[in-house]
Write a protein that holds these residues in place. Structure first.
Motif, PDB file in Angstrom:
ATOM      1  N   MET A   1      -6.458  -4.410   6.840  1.00  0.00           N
ATOM      2  CA  MET A   1      -5.714  -3.458   6.060  1.00  0.00           C
ATOM      3  C   MET A   1      -6.054  -2.065   6.902  1.00  0.00           C
ATOM      4  O   MET A   1      -7.134  -1.469   7.219  1.00  0.00           O
ATOM      5  CB  MET A   1      -6.167  -3.262   4.883  1.00  0.00           C
ATOM      6  N   LYS A   3      -6.245   1.755   7.926  1.00  0.00           N
ATOM      7  CA  LYS A   3      -7.313   2.615   7.296  1.00  0.00           C
ATOM      8  C   LYS A   3      -6.326   4.014   7.220  1.00  0.00           C
ATOM      9  O   LYS A   3      -5.418   4.384   8.139  1.00  0.00           O
ATOM     10  CB  LYS A   3      -8.489   3.217   8.206  1.00  0.00           C
ATOM     11  N   ALA A   4      -6.047   4.701   5.928  1.00  0.00           N
ATOM     12  CA  ALA A   4      -5.366   5.791   5.542  1.00  0.00           C
ATOM     13  C   ALA A   4      -6.063   7.118   6.357  1.00  0.00           C
ATOM     14  O   ALA A   4      -7.059   7.086   6.442  1.00  0.00           O
ATOM     15  CB  ALA A   4      -5.303   6.000   4.170  1.00  0.00           C
ATOM     16  N   ASP A 317       0.067  -0.377  -3.362  1.00  0.00           N
ATOM     17  CA  ASP A 317      -1.131  -1.086  -3.587  1.00  0.00           C
ATOM     18  C   ASP A 317      -2.324  -0.250  -4.163  1.00  0.00           C
ATOM     19  O   ASP A 317      -1.808   0.885  -4.808  1.00  0.00           O
ATOM     20  CB  ASP A 317      -1.779  -1.288  -2.194  1.00  0.00           C
ATOM     21  N   ASP A 319      -4.467   1.720  -3.426  1.00  0.00           N
ATOM     22  CA  ASP A 319      -4.734   3.103  -2.998  1.00  0.00           C
ATOM     23  C   ASP A 319      -3.336   4.045  -2.968  1.00  0.00           C
ATOM     24  O   ASP A 319      -3.215   5.174  -2.546  1.00  0.00           O
ATOM     25  CB  ASP A 319      -5.332   3.172  -1.496  1.00  0.00           C
ATOM     26  N   TRP A 321      -0.202   3.045  -1.742  1.00  0.00           N
ATOM     27  CA  TRP A 321       0.587   3.106  -0.446  1.00  0.00           C
ATOM     28  C   TRP A 321       1.423   2.076  -0.609  1.00  0.00           C
ATOM     29  O   TRP A 321       1.154   0.749  -1.234  1.00  0.00           O
ATOM     30  CB  TRP A 321      -0.197   2.780   0.629  1.00  0.00           C
ATOM     31  N   GLU A 323       4.224  -0.988   0.912  1.00  0.00           N
ATOM     32  CA  GLU A 323       4.055  -1.806   2.000  1.00  0.00           C
ATOM     33  C   GLU A 323       4.520  -1.349   3.511  1.00  0.00           C
ATOM     34  O   GLU A 323       3.781  -1.580   4.456  1.00  0.00           O
ATOM     35  CB  GLU A 323       4.800  -3.146   1.806  1.00  0.00           C
ATOM     36  N   GLU A 325       4.784   1.693   4.185  1.00  0.00           N
ATOM     37  CA  GLU A 325       3.808   2.783   4.682  1.00  0.00           C
ATOM     38  C   GLU A 325       2.415   2.016   5.331  1.00  0.00           C
ATOM     39  O   GLU A 325       1.883   2.333   6.403  1.00  0.00           O
ATOM     40  CB  GLU A 325       3.406   3.654   3.673  1.00  0.00           C
ATOM     41  N   ARG A 326       2.000   0.966   5.043  1.00  0.00           N
ATOM     42  CA  ARG A 326       0.971   0.328   5.639  1.00  0.00           C
ATOM     43  C   ARG A 326       1.077  -0.156   6.897  1.00  0.00           C
ATOM     44  O   ARG A 326       0.306  -0.011   7.951  1.00  0.00           O
ATOM     45  CB  ARG A 326       0.408  -1.069   4.579  1.00  0.00           C
ATOM     46  N   GLU A 327       2.319  -0.682   7.059  1.00  0.00           N
ATOM     47  CA  GLU A 327       2.923  -1.426   8.202  1.00  0.00           C
ATOM     48  C   GLU A 327       3.217  -0.119   9.334  1.00  0.00           C
ATOM     49  O   GLU A 327       2.534  -0.474  10.620  1.00  0.00           O
ATOM     50  CB  GLU A 327       4.302  -2.104   7.946  1.00  0.00           C
ATOM     51  N   MET A 329       1.166   2.784   9.136  1.00  0.00           N
ATOM     52  CA  MET A 329      -0.163   3.327   9.368  1.00  0.00           C
ATOM     53  C   MET A 329      -1.030   2.310  10.574  1.00  0.00           C
ATOM     54  O   MET A 329      -1.665   2.728  11.210  1.00  0.00           O
ATOM     55  CB  MET A 329      -1.016   3.286   8.247  1.00  0.00           C
ATOM     56  N   ASP A 330      -0.657   0.885  10.355  1.00  0.00           N
ATOM     57  CA  ASP A 330      -1.160  -0.002  11.246  1.00  0.00           C
ATOM     58  C   ASP A 330      -0.662   0.016  12.598  1.00  0.00           C
ATOM     59  O   ASP A 330      -1.400  -0.352  13.652  1.00  0.00           O
ATOM     60  CB  ASP A 330      -0.851  -1.320  10.774  1.00  0.00           C
TER      61      ASP A 330
END
Length: 336
Positions: A1, A3-4, A317, A319, A321, A323, A325-327, A329-330
């Protein structure tokens, strides 16, 4: 996952995998809807102000959709026909987008022989047809030699570029003589090769729309004003056959400002035939790529991720975020 970031909001660059069909700007406008509501890119106070404004006063749908405190832009548009890497800049990232206009890019394009179109691709109309059966893979590979390195390219005659205040396409459609030859531009082709030889084993066909004899004559008159031997007429194959015309895939690395469609168009002429683009994919733009191979390379976010978020954002999720947004950030590159 992923990291923010330790500090919010951020400015960033990230790549999107554009599908064939929609315009680049339509995708940017859709992404802007998501970005403008995300704490990843918008200050918490501004998000609160947006929410209060919504609750206190109803806005028109379009006004609300495109309102937002975040700058967003793209680093080099792709035609609707094209797919692949579209670089997006958010906030301070927009100031870095110029770097992506002038950088090295990689493309794969499928070319079909025997037909020239006004747009140099399958979105246009047939200008003329020409023989193609004499063209072999060996002849194509030999002809490609003249398109490598520093070359001079003329923009398409049907482009919106202007000469003496009039778009090129107005001269071509009306049969008006050009005041002077179209100025060629320097382009750099770092590599150019036949990636795949399809032959007649494909489903591509010529565009249904065709130039009339009058339109062909008008274009010929315009071209002959600067090229006396220019001829625009159909030259069908002597032997009729059911097999589709030959198609092949080119792979190239080029510098900024290179017209991929012009390379295909000019290659058709060099082969004693005609050619146009039926697929075009930008596989790399600087360090954003469809197939990361080096440490500095960054993968791109599939458009479907944003498309899904626009229809149904889903639940955050643990935290907070979403989905999409996680994509991002990755795969993004933070710009300080």
């Amino acid at each position: 996952m992923p990291k923010a970031p330790s500090s919010l909001p951020v400015s960033a660059l990230f790549g999107v995998i554009k599908p064939s069909g929609p315009t680049s700007m339509s995708l940017i406008n859709d992404i802007k809807v998501l970005v403008g509501k995300s704490r990843l890119f918008v200050e918490a106070e501004k998000l609160k102000q947006q929410e209060n404004s919504k609750n206190s006063k109803k806005r028109g749908k379009r006004k609300d959709k495109f309102a937002g405190p975040v700058k967003i832009g793209q680093g080099g548009t792709l035609d609707p026909l094209a797919d692949g890497v579209l670089v997006v800049g958010i906030g301070k990232g927009t100031k870095k987008l110029q770097e992506f206009l002038d950088c090295v890019k990689e493309y794969k394009t499928t070319c079909i022989l025997g037909c020239e179109t006004d747009s140099y691709d399958s979105e246009g109309a047939q200008v003329r047809i020409a023989p193609w059966r004499h063209v072999t893979r060996e002849k194509v590979e030999e002809a490609l030699q003249q398109f490598r390195g520093e070359i001079m390219q003329a923009p398409p005659i049907f482009s919106a570029l202007k000469m003496d205040g009039k778009p090129y396409y107005e001269y071509a459609r009306s049969g008006i003589p050009l005041p002077r030859p179209i100025e060629k531009r320097k382009a750099t082709v770092h590599s150019l090769e036949v990636f795949d030889w399809l032959g007649s084993d494909h489903g591509f066909r010529y565009p249904e729309k065709k130039f009339s004899a009058e339109q062909q004559q008008a274009l010929q008159q315009t071209l002959q004003s600067v090229e006396q031997d220019a001829v625009v007429k159909d030259e069908p194959e002597e032997e009729a056959g059911e097999a589709p015309p030959t198609a092949f895939v080119l792979r190239m690395r080029v510098g900024g400002g290179t017209y991929v469609r012009s390379i295909v168009h000019d290659l058709g002429h060099a082969l004693g035939s005609a050619a146009h683009v039926v697929t075009l994919q930008r596989s790399r733009q600087k360090n954003f790529t469809l197939e990361p191979a080096e440490e500095r390379d960054r993968a791109c976010v599939p458009w479907e991720v944003f498309e899904k978020a626009l229809k149904e954002p889903g639940e955050p999720d643990e935290d907070g975020w979403l989905e999409w947004e996680r994509e991002v950030m990755d795969k993004y590159e933070i710009v300080e």
